[in-house]
Every structure is written in structure tokens, then in C-alpha cells.
Design a protein around this motif. Structure first.
Motif, PDB file in Angstrom:
ATOM      1  N   PRO A 405       0.803  -1.230   0.000  1.00 45.72           N
ATOM      2  CA  PRO A 405       0.000   0.000   0.000  1.00 45.72           C
ATOM      3  C   PRO A 405       0.836   1.280   0.000  1.00 45.72           C
ATOM      4  O   PRO A 405       0.389   2.304  -0.520  1.00 45.72           O
ATOM      5  N   LEU A 440      -3.282   4.507   3.029  1.00 43.31           N
ATOM      6  CA  LEU A 440      -2.449   3.516   2.355  1.00 43.31           C
ATOM      7  C   LEU A 440      -0.986   3.680   2.758  1.00 43.31           C
ATOM      8  O   LEU A 440      -0.278   2.696   2.967  1.00 43.31           O
ATOM      9  N   SER A 443      -0.431   1.928   5.961  1.00 40.71           N
ATOM     10  CA  SER A 443      -0.874   0.536   6.034  1.00 40.71           C
ATOM     11  C   SER A 443       0.307  -0.416   5.854  1.00 40.71           C
ATOM     12  O   SER A 443       1.328  -0.055   5.258  1.00 40.71           O
ATOM     13  N   ILE A 446      -1.825  -5.334   1.813  1.00 41.88           N
ATOM     14  CA  ILE A 446      -3.134  -5.796   1.366  1.00 41.88           C
ATOM     15  C   ILE A 446      -2.886  -7.074   0.566  1.00 41.88           C
ATOM     16  O   ILE A 446      -2.062  -7.087  -0.347  1.00 41.88           O
ATOM     17  N   TRP A 464      -6.838  -6.477   4.621  1.00 40.04           N
ATOM     18  CA  TRP A 464      -6.155  -5.183   4.701  1.00 40.04           C
ATOM     19  C   TRP A 464      -5.557  -5.091   6.109  1.00 40.04           C
ATOM     20  O   TRP A 464      -6.290  -5.108   7.093  1.00 40.04           O
TER      21      TRP A 464
END
Length: 470
Positions: A405, A440, A443, A446, A464
Motif C-alpha cells: 500500500p 495507504l 498501512s 493488502i 487489509w
């Protein structure tokens, strides 16, 4: 035995009171079971306002402000916080069905809210056939009300009808009355998916189950309308031992019936950036290549180039530095299939393949052993050729993917406002960068998988993950 298993699965399946002709249906079997999902959204919402629960709470009910993280907002209007809620979004309005803990309190609170929103129209419940109903005009337009039977209530609001009553309100009232009139049937599709919240898109044949915790959001669903080729069953892949790297890393086992479709989509992109390439020859090479592939494919997108030209088709094609590897059935036969490329405009023969100078950049095509690798970046293409192992391994799913991400966020940042002005199709990507880019960037990863399902559909899963600490 099969009938017993089916009966057991139906008994465990959630039973949403979903309205007909709905564009989207959201079903929560128990509103008090959402703590994990709410914890993820609360944390994600610190970086992306779109993810904050308060943003979508307003869609849960036509006239009551509900907060699933605050049970008092439900009990305060007579709704049972341990019960289900089903929200049906239609083109002409929405219906929200709930189980009541206090019917009298619900009616009192509803009367107050409807009177306020209905130009002080007197709220008069009527009862027929055991169903109590209310329908009032709203000051802002349209109609609102509810249908109630026993402890089941379906509240609704219709779209703005202007100054003329088009009958939308009565239609919504009729549907709400139908929904409370009898117990809903269990939906076996929901029973097959893990989740504490379900989203259904009937027109797309999609059902998604949602679950999660403070650092992880899990989605698993089925669809009959995904624009994807059919896939083989899980099994051995020459890329099975490779470590996911880059912005996107995805392995797939495409079924024989879907290989031509997959290769054809690549050929369309090549034809777009190489308009001088003879279409007949492109089609001929495409068919010959597709006939010599096993269906095992690997896609790697390393990153988005710095300041790419996103305002032209070729600029968008070369914006992402990427390469694709495909396993071939016969190396010698593949060499023969690729031979016509040598005569294409801008083509050059290399030790193990070809390069093709096209509008906006260069395509690289290399054949090493039983691996055909094509990319739009020399470094990424070479790295993929070198990374393919000599031994493969079995994969649990037909398709798996991993997304970085942080690299996606960096790529989204490359889309400027001037790009959107020049190419309106970039507006969605630009908006995504503004809304989700910061999340993102914070993060962890994913990832997910996909398998073909019976009837031509697909089953998929996505996870996620956020860092353990904020």
C-alpha cells in the motif's frame, strides 16, 4: 446426508429483510457484534475521513441518527442493539429494517422525528391486517414513514418527488409492509461466507462478508459478474516459491478456456501503443502464443514512474513499471510463434527475445527456458527473468496477490490536478489519492486470493492489514 447439510447451512445463514429492486443491500445480523470492524474503521478513519464510521452511520436509518458504537442511540429509540439491521438502497429511496426492543418507544420517537421532517404534518398510524403503517410528506421532498408488525419495523424514505405525488412513497410503504409481513428467508450465500456484516450488490451478483479487528479488515465474497477469465483449480505453479515483492505481486493459474482472453487483453494494450504494428500480424502472433501457454502466469508491478505523462494512452501504459511471466508448453514452438515479431516496425532481435520501440517507450520480450517474460521496463523485466526459480510449488488458490500500500500511495501521488483537467478519467484515481492515500501510506499490506466457482462465478478474499502500533 446432502439434505441434512443443506438444511444445517440454511439454518445458520443470515436472513436479511432485503427489499426487491435494491441496488445495494447491507445486512448486519447482530449490531452488537461489530466491535472488531468498528475498531478497524475508527483507526483507519484517523488517516482517511471516508473510513470513519460516522460518515456512513447516516445511511443506516431514514430518520433516526444511529451510532452502532453507542448502543444508547438504538435503545433510546426502541431498537434492539442485539438484533439485526438490513438497509436496502434503491434508486428511488431506502428501507431500513430492525428488530425492536420497545415498540411503544419506537412509535413515539418516530412520530416526533416524522412530524419535524414532515412540515408539522400530523402523524397518524393506521393498522390493517396486523401491520401498522405511517406515511407523511417530508418538507425536503418525497415521503417517509414505517411499517410495523409485532417487533419488526421497516422504516423508509422516498426520493424527492417534487410538487407532484408520483406514488413513490406509497410504493415504498407497500414494500416495507411486505417485508414486515412475514419472516425473511435465509440467504444461503451469506451462510457460506464468514462475516459480521454483509454487502450485497444484486445487479452484479456480488455478496461480500466483512469482519475484522483493530489492525485487520477481512473481506470474503462471491460474484457472478467479475470481468475475469476462468481459472484452474489450486495446484502446482512454477512461481509458487517466489517471495512477493513490488507494488503488486500476483500469481494465477488461468484455465485453458481463459488463456486466449488474458493474452488478448495484453495484445490490445500493445496495439494501442504500437498503432504501426500490423493488426493482422498482432492477432496471428497472439493466437500462436496463447496456444503455447500452460496458463500459469505471474504479474509484477514494481512502482509508478516519477512524473509520468498520464494524459496520453501510451503515457498511462508506461506509467507503471511492470512485467508479466507466463509458462510455455514448448520452448522451440514458442520461438517459432514469436518469429514474426522480428518484422514489426521498431523491433530488434536480442539474444533471448526481442525489444519493440513503440510510442512512449520500449517493450521487452524474453524467452528463458519455459518462461516467456514481457515488460515495459528493462530493469523490472530482467529482474523477473532472473527471479523465476527452477522448482515450483503448490499454491492453495488459483490466484493470489499481495499489494504494497505504501507504493500504491506513492503512485497515487503522481496524479496531479492538471492531469485530471486534461483527462477526466483520472478523476477517480485523483480522488482516491486524496481520500485514501494517507491511509495507504500508513498501512502494512493488502493481500488476498481468488478461485473460480461453479456457474462461471468467482470466490475471493482480501485482507487489509495496519501496523501493530499506530
Amino acid at each position: 446426508m446432502i439434505s441434512l447439510v443443506l438444511a444445517a447451512s440454511l439454518a445458520a445463514a443470515p436472513a436479511p429483510r432485503a427489499a426487491t429492486a435494491s441496488e445495494t443491500v447491507v445486512h448486519i445480523p447482530r449490531m452488537d457484534a461489530l466491535q472488531g470492524v468498528l475498531a478497524f474503521l475508527d483507526r483507519a478513519g484517523q488517516s482517511a475521513a471516508l473510513m470513519r464510521p460516522v460518515v456512513w452511520y447516516a445511511e443506516l436509518h431514514p430518520f433516526f441518527p444511529l451510532d452502532l458504537g453507542q448502543p444508547a442511540t438504538l435503545t433510546g429509540v426502541g431498537i434492539d442493539p442485539t438484533g439485526p439491521i438490513t438497509v436496502s438502497l434503491r434508486a428511488n429511496g431506502r428501507i431500513s429494517c430492525t428488530h425492536l426492543a420497545d415498540v411503544k418507544l419506537f412509535q413515539e420517537k418516530a412520530a416526533g422525528m416524522l412530524a419535524t421532517a414532515g412540515s408539522k404534518t400530523e402523524v397518524k398510524p393506521t393498522t390493517s391486517g396486523g401491520v401498522t403503517t405511517v406515511l407523511v410528506p417530508r418538507e425536503s421532498g418525497g415521503r417517509a414513514g414505517y411499517a410495523l408488525k409485532g417487533q419488526e419495523a421497516c422504516a423508509f424514505s422516498s426520493a424527492n418527488e417534487g410538487f407532484v405525488d408520483s406514488g413513490l412513497g406509497q410504493a415504498m410503504l407497500k414494500e416495507a409492509s411486505r417485508l414486515v409481513g412475514k419472516a425473511p428467508k435465509a440467504d444461503a450465500r451469506l451462510g457460506q461466507l464468514p462475516g459480521v456484516l454483509y454487502v450485497m450488490l444484486p445487479e452484479r451478483g456480488m455478496v461480500v462478508g466483512v469482519d475484522g479487528g483493530a489492525t485487520e479488515l477481512r473481506l470474503e465474497g462471491t460474484s457472478t459478474e467479475l470481468p475475469l477469465p476462468p481459472f484452474q483449480a489450486s495446484g502446482a505453479s512454477p512461481y509458487g516459491t517466489m517471495k512477493p515483492e513490488g507494488m503488486l505481486f500476483s500469481r494465477a493459474r488461468v484455465a485453458p478456456a481463459g488463456v486466449s482472453q488474458a493474452v488478448g487483453s495484453v495484445a490490445v494494450s500493445i496495439q494501442q501503443v504500437c498503432p504501426q504494428c500490423p493488426p493482422g500480424e498482432v492477432s496471428s502472433v497472439t493466437r500462436a502464443v496463447a496456444e503455447r501457454l500452460t496458463g500459469n502466469v505471474l504479474v509484477v508491478a514494481d512502482s509508478v514512474r516519477q512524473r509520468p505523462n498520464l494524459r496520453t494512452p501510451e503515457g498511462r501504459f508506461f506509467a507503471t513499471r511492470q512485467a508479466v511471466a507466463a509458462e510455455v508448453t514448448d520452448t522451440a514452438a514458442m520461438k517459432s510463434a514469436l518469429a514474426p515479431l522480428a518484422k514489426f516496425p521498431g523491433a530488434k532481435t536480442t539474444a533471448d527475445g526481442y525489444t519493440l520501440d513503440v510510442k512512449g517507450g520500449t517493450l521487452y520480450l524474453r524467452l528463458k527456458g519455459r518462461q516467456l517474460v514481457m515488460g515495459n521496463d528493462e530493469a523490472v523485466t530482467s529482474a523477473l527473468v532472473a527471479a523465476v526459480p527452477k522448482e515450483g510449488a503448490a499454491l492453495p488458490h488459483a490466484v493470489d496477490f499481495t499489494v504494497d500500500p505504501k507504493r500504491v500511495a506513492a503512485g497515487l501521488n503522481q496524479v496531479s490536478l492538471m492531469d485530471v483537467v486534461s483527462e477526466r478519467r483520472l478523476a477517480g484515481i485523483f480522488t482516491m489519492g486524496l481520500e485514501l492515500g494517507p491511509l495507504l501510506a500508513r498501512s502494512e499490506r493488502i493481500s488476498g486470493w481468488l478461485d473460480s466457482a461453479s456457474g462461471g462465478g468467482h470466490r475471493f478474499s482480501t485482507v487489509w492489514t495496519l501496523p501493530a502500533s499506530p
